[in-house]
Design a protein around this motif. Structure first.
Motif, mmCIF file in Angstrom:
data_model
loop_
_atom_site.group_PDB
_atom_site.id
_atom_site.type_symbol
_atom_site.label_atom_id
_atom_site.label_comp_id
_atom_site.label_asym_id
_atom_site.label_seq_id
_atom_site.Cartn_x
_atom_site.Cartn_y
_atom_site.Cartn_z
ATOM 1 N N VAL A 1 0.857 -1.182 0.000
ATOM 2 C CA VAL A 1 0.000 0.000 0.000
ATOM 3 C C VAL A 1 0.889 1.225 0.000
ATOM 4 C CG1 VAL A 1 -1.967 -1.106 1.150
ATOM 5 C CG2 VAL A 1 -0.199 -0.019 2.529
ATOM 6 N N GLY A 2 0.354 2.316 -0.507
ATOM 7 C CA GLY A 2 1.110 3.562 -0.511
ATOM 8 C C GLY A 2 0.957 4.281 0.814
ATOM 9 N N VAL B 1 -4.208 4.551 3.044
ATOM 10 C CA VAL B 1 -3.504 3.485 3.749
ATOM 11 C C VAL B 1 -4.144 3.158 5.100
ATOM 12 C CG1 VAL B 1 -1.729 4.922 4.835
ATOM 13 C CG2 VAL B 1 -1.255 2.533 4.369
ATOM 14 N N GLU B 2 -4.490 4.157 5.866
ATOM 15 C CA GLU B 2 -5.079 3.890 7.181
ATOM 16 C C GLU B 2 -6.403 3.153 7.055
ATOM 17 O OE1 GLU B 2 -5.217 7.169 9.922
ATOM 18 O OE2 GLU B 2 -3.280 7.906 9.216
ATOM 19 N N LYS B 3 -7.238 3.564 6.112
ATOM 20 C CA LYS B 3 -8.533 2.905 5.914
ATOM 21 C C LYS B 3 -8.349 1.462 5.442
ATOM 22 C CE LYS B 3 -13.026 3.298 3.631
ATOM 23 N NZ LYS B 3 -13.649 2.504 4.666
ATOM 24 N N HIS C 1 2.082 -7.993 7.807
ATOM 25 C CA HIS C 1 3.105 -8.221 6.779
ATOM 26 C C HIS C 1 2.936 -7.305 5.563
ATOM 27 C CE1 HIS C 1 4.532 -11.807 8.880
ATOM 28 N NE2 HIS C 1 3.261 -12.044 9.125
ATOM 29 N N VAL C 2 1.957 -6.406 5.598
ATOM 30 C CA VAL C 2 1.710 -5.501 4.471
ATOM 31 C C VAL C 2 2.885 -4.532 4.342
ATOM 32 C CG1 VAL C 2 0.223 -3.642 3.598
ATOM 33 C CG2 VAL C 2 -0.805 -5.704 4.583
ATOM 34 N N ASP D 1 6.827 5.709 -1.892
ATOM 35 C CA ASP D 1 7.207 6.229 -3.203
ATOM 36 C C ASP D 1 6.114 6.144 -4.262
ATOM 37 O OD1 ASP D 1 7.390 3.427 -3.107
ATOM 38 O OD2 ASP D 1 8.941 3.357 -4.646
ATOM 39 N N VAL D 2 4.939 5.609 -3.920
ATOM 40 C CA VAL D 2 3.878 5.417 -4.907
ATOM 41 C C VAL D 2 2.532 5.352 -4.184
ATOM 42 C CG1 VAL D 2 4.074 2.896 -4.910
ATOM 43 C CG2 VAL D 2 3.258 4.054 -6.966
ATOM 44 N N SER D 3 1.456 5.657 -4.899
ATOM 45 C CA SER D 3 0.110 5.612 -4.317
ATOM 46 C C SER D 3 -0.405 4.182 -4.234
ATOM 47 C CB SER D 3 -0.860 6.415 -5.188
ATOM 48 O OG SER D 3 -0.485 7.757 -5.231
#
Length: 168
Positions: A6-7, A12-14, A28-29, A34-36
Motif C-alpha cells: 500500500v502507498g 492506507v489507514e482505511k 506483513h503488508v 514512493d507510490v500511491s
C-alpha cells in the motif's frame, strides 16, 4: 495474513484498519512511500463478468524481490496461497518456484490481459479460477458453448493443476 503493498497516502489507514477489522492479519503488508495505493474500478454485466475495468497497479509492478524472501516462512507454512495475476509474471514465477515452493498457490486471472500475461506459467499453479474469456486464453481454445467450456477446462486441467473453479 495479507501480503500486499500500500502507498503512504490518504487510503492506507482505511485499507489497513478495515482489513484488520475484518480479521485479516495486516502485519506483513508493505507500506511504500514512493507510490500511491492501487485503485480499481470495474463495470460488470448481468452475470457478474467484467465488461470494462480501469486500474492503477503501479505499486505492485516493482515489488522488491526481498519481500517474498522476508515472508518465505509465512508463505511455505500457509495451507493455501491465493493471488491474482496482476503481479508481474516474473514475480509470480518467483513466488511459485522460490519463496512459496511446494505450497498450494491458487490464482485468479482477473482479466483477459492478465490471463495473457500469466498464460506461460498457468500450469505451475495448484488451482486456477478463470471466467469463460480467461479460460479461452489460458487453454488456447474457443469458448462459446457449454461443450466448449468443458473441452477448454479439460485442456487446462491437462496441466499439472489440481483444481479449476469456473465462474460463468
Amino acid at each position: 495474513a495479507l501480503l500486499t503493498a500500500v502507498g503512504s497516502d490518504v487510503y492506507v489507514e482505511k485499507i489497513l484498519r478495515d482489513s484488520a477489522k475484518a480479521g485479516i492479519d495486516v502485519s506483513h503488508v508493505l507500506v511504500r512511500g514512493d507510490v500511491s495505493s492501487s485503485c480499481y474500478i470495474a463495470m460488470l454485466d448481468e452475470r457478474g463478468d467484467m465488461l470494462l475495468a480501469m486500474s492503477d497497479m503501479r505499486i505492485i509492478q516493482d515489488l522488491p524481490g526481498a519481500y517474498l524472501e522476508e515472508n518465505r516462512a509465512l508463505l511455505q507454512g500457509a495451507a493455501a496461497i491465493v493471488c491474482d495475476a496482476c503481479l508481474p509474471c516474473a514475480y509470480l514465477e518467483e513466488l511459485l518456484d522460490g519463496a512459496a515452493a511446494g505450497a498450494k498457490v491458487l490464482v485468479d486471472p482477473v482479466s483477459t490481459a492478465y490471463a495473457r500475461n500469466m498464460e506461460p506459467i498457468v500450469g505451475k499453479f495448484y488451482g486456477v479460477k478463470p471466467n469463460e474469456m480467461e479460460l479461452s486464453i489460458l487453454s488456447g481454445l474457443t469458448v462459446e458453448s457449454e461443450a466448449d467450456v468443458e473441452r477448454a477446462a479439460e485442456a487446462l486441467l491437462g496441466y499439472p493443476n489440481r483444481a479449476l473453479l469456473m465462474h460463468h
